[in-house]
Write an enzyme that holds these catalytic residues in place. Sequence first.
Site, PDB file in Angstrom:
ATOM      1  CD  GLU A 197      89.360   6.962  15.045  1.00 34.16           C
ATOM      2  OE1 GLU A 197      88.998   7.915  14.330  1.00 34.16           O
ATOM      3  OE2 GLU A 197      89.228   5.769  14.724  1.00 34.16           O
TER       4      GLU A 197
ATOM      5  CE  LYS B  54      82.836   9.711  21.705  1.00 29.16           C
ATOM      6  NZ  LYS B  54      82.165  11.008  21.546  1.00 29.16           N
TER       7      LYS B  54
ATOM      8  CG  ASP C 164      82.308  17.264  21.630  1.00 38.14           C
ATOM      9  OD1 ASP C 164      81.360  16.499  21.383  1.00 38.14           O
ATOM     10  OD2 ASP C 164      82.277  18.100  22.550  1.00 38.14           O
TER      11      ASP C 164
ATOM     12  CE1 TYR D 256      82.796   6.567  12.570  1.00 37.73           C
ATOM     13  CE2 TYR D 256      82.913   8.963  12.695  1.00 37.73           C
ATOM     14  CZ  TYR D 256      82.171   7.789  12.710  1.00 37.73           C
ATOM     15  OH  TYR D 256      80.808   7.834  12.867  1.00 37.73           O
TER      16      TYR D 256
ATOM     17  CE  LYS E 119      82.198  10.349  25.435  1.00 38.41           C
ATOM     18  NZ  LYS E 119      81.141  11.016  26.161  1.00 38.41           N
TER      19      LYS E 119
ATOM     20  CB  CYS F  27      87.905  52.155  41.640  1.00 38.47           C
ATOM     21  SG  CYS F  27      89.051  50.857  42.182  1.00 38.47           S
TER      22      CYS F  27
ATOM     23  CB  CYS G 206      91.016  53.535  45.136  1.00 38.04           C
ATOM     24  SG  CYS G 206      90.744  53.895  43.385  1.00 38.04           S
TER      25      CYS G 206
ATOM     26  CB  CYS H  12      90.612  51.946  38.689  1.00 42.23           C
ATOM     27  SG  CYS H  12      91.210  53.021  40.017  1.00 42.23           S
TER      28      CYS H  12
ATOM     29  CB  CYS I 230      94.016  51.822  42.585  1.00 41.50           C
ATOM     30  SG  CYS I 230      92.785  50.558  42.959  1.00 41.50           S
TER      31      CYS I 230
END
Length: 704
Positions: free
Chosen positions: A124, A126, A128, A241, A329, A423, A426, A441, A446
């Site tokens: 199954e 895992k 977290d 579980y 894991k 910017c 430019c 910008c 540019c």
Amino acid sequence: MPEETRKEIPPEIVERVKKLREEIEYHNYRYYVLDSPVISDAEYDALMHELRELEAKYPELITPDSPTQRVGFKPAEGFKEVPHREPMLSLDDAMEESEVIEFDRRIKRFLNLPENMPIEYTVEPKIDGLAIELVYEQGALRVGATRGDGYLGEDVTNNLKTIKTIPLRLRKFSEDAPEIPSRIDVRGEVYMTKEEFKKINEERIARKEIPFANPRNAAAGSLRQLDPQVTAKRKLDLFCYGVGYTEGYTFKTQWEVLQTLPKWGLKVNPMVKLASNIEEAIQYHKEIQRIRDTLPYEIDGIVIKVNDLALWERLGTKARSPRYALAYKFQPTQSTTQLIDVVFQVGRTGAVTPVAILKPVKIGGVVVERATLHNEDFIKNLDIRIGDHVLVQRAGDVIPEIVMPIKEKRTGQEREIHFPTHCPICGSKLVKKSGEAVWRCPNRSCYAQGVRRIMHFASRNAMNIEGLGTKVAQALVDKEMVQTPADLYYLKIEDFMKLPGFAYKKAKNLRDGIEKSKKTTLGRFLFALGIRHVGEAMAQLLAERFKSLDKLIQASMADLTAIPGVGPEAAKSIVEFFRDEENQRMIEKLLQAGITFEEEEKEEALPKVLEGLTFVFTGALRSFSREEAKEIVTKLGGKATDSVSRNVNYVVVGEEPGSKYQKALSLGIKTLNEEEFLKLLEEKGVNLEKIMSKKTERTKTTLF
């Protein structure tokens, strides 16, 4: 309440309250556990309203397991300790396949079994999250506790009662369900979805609070609130579980546990499987890792358990972990490193994005040296500084991002990050619209915007121009050979030969690629134009709705917002784009260069062999695209949809499927791989080769 009033509760009221509780818990089970409600929200609310009114009138009828008692407890002064009748041990970890194979061999050696004898396992995802235990006595929830040190946990019963997937009383929801034990200690994992985690962190950042590092951290922090009202505001969930101490029923296998708990109203992950040997368990790990990023919750691996519970007794435990289970894991998605510097990138729409330069760190098997810092507000709200140690996150193909600074490690040498006013490419003064977090910008000429516009236009899901990558786009803009994407179609082979590293053959291949891209679809073309707020899905939606570029260009705000999925912001952006004179000139130049759009040819009617069947496609298909697959289904009388629900008959799964695959599994919908889908068509007498050989004619559109 006076004594004489207590004695006057009519029997029909007592019976009605009992009936209401049973109905509400049944509908909770259908909604939260099966994801298959059978009444509307309004009908459910009416039941709850009636129960609350009756309990208010007759408070003697209130019981701890009433659905009305999920929220409303006073804040606790602290959490008292709760001993676990059977220890909640942690699991040994494995990161490599060789370690998993050794786990299997070790079990066989311990049990004196032949090495070639297969052992059956349950597998199954895992989750977290935070491990908890639910103690049910005579079917009623009595205590809910955290794992703690495995022997003593914290009593968080009132907080757990706010989680609607946790039944306050176990009931038999299936005819073949065994009798509910007089006592059963159920183990599970409380978690927070990615969506809820993102929402909570955005709120915390806005309040200038430290965000949670990950959903597990958020779930733990939410469950350990002294005030259950705070817990209730955060949408926690639970997957069960296993079981600990049990009286009144004996399970023989772990698989029986996983199959029985849902029949009593407890939620079990629908992706649990039975593996006949360790090789199947390893293959399951690969499958889950492949779809990991599509799941709505975080997982950090899979759990492998010997299925036969009699073998658990023989295998026993070590000091802190059982011999019969293993956590296999995945590579971690988070790590800490140091922020060395910040640079500012300019995108194709002029958006200026801060990018963190990091001390190289390995995350998820990849060395990460750069990460996004999103925008100026993000930096300010989290008070991120150059020199900080930071938590960095990388999930799947998502750009690595900084989650938070680790302020405890500051030395005083860190420097504030100053966002530019002009910017960086430019020199134009940056602008920020009201209500937006992004500085832009405004200069269309540019250099950085020009390069990224060309790259986007030529990308695979747009015009798909082979051989036109970042370096080529930079060179074309550097040499002022292109100013807009339309200029690409007017360059000759000899022009491309002026680029660094280009000889005749390479130049001809690029020119051929550009020529080939002239035959496209309206959806791809719209996406290639780079209209703000118009992604692939939106572009396709607009193409299907308006059918022609002419009609879309003439569309008003009202026409666009009338389309489901098109909001006011996107509609305004589309209207402004097509009204802009520069954009009009660019589109006209593209069409004059020979850009044409495919149109469907009228075809003879095909037998409706898929009538009454609904299909969903997810992942990459080899024989045809998903759009072509949907078209085939429609031509054969079936229905192709993009959303998975219980009305869907089949979900066809290609390579690297999305979250639709996981939802199909959770709803128990039949899934087919590509070969099985083709076989289904063949069995229904479909000549697929004939359908796919139909030609499409391409017509040219003129505008303005």
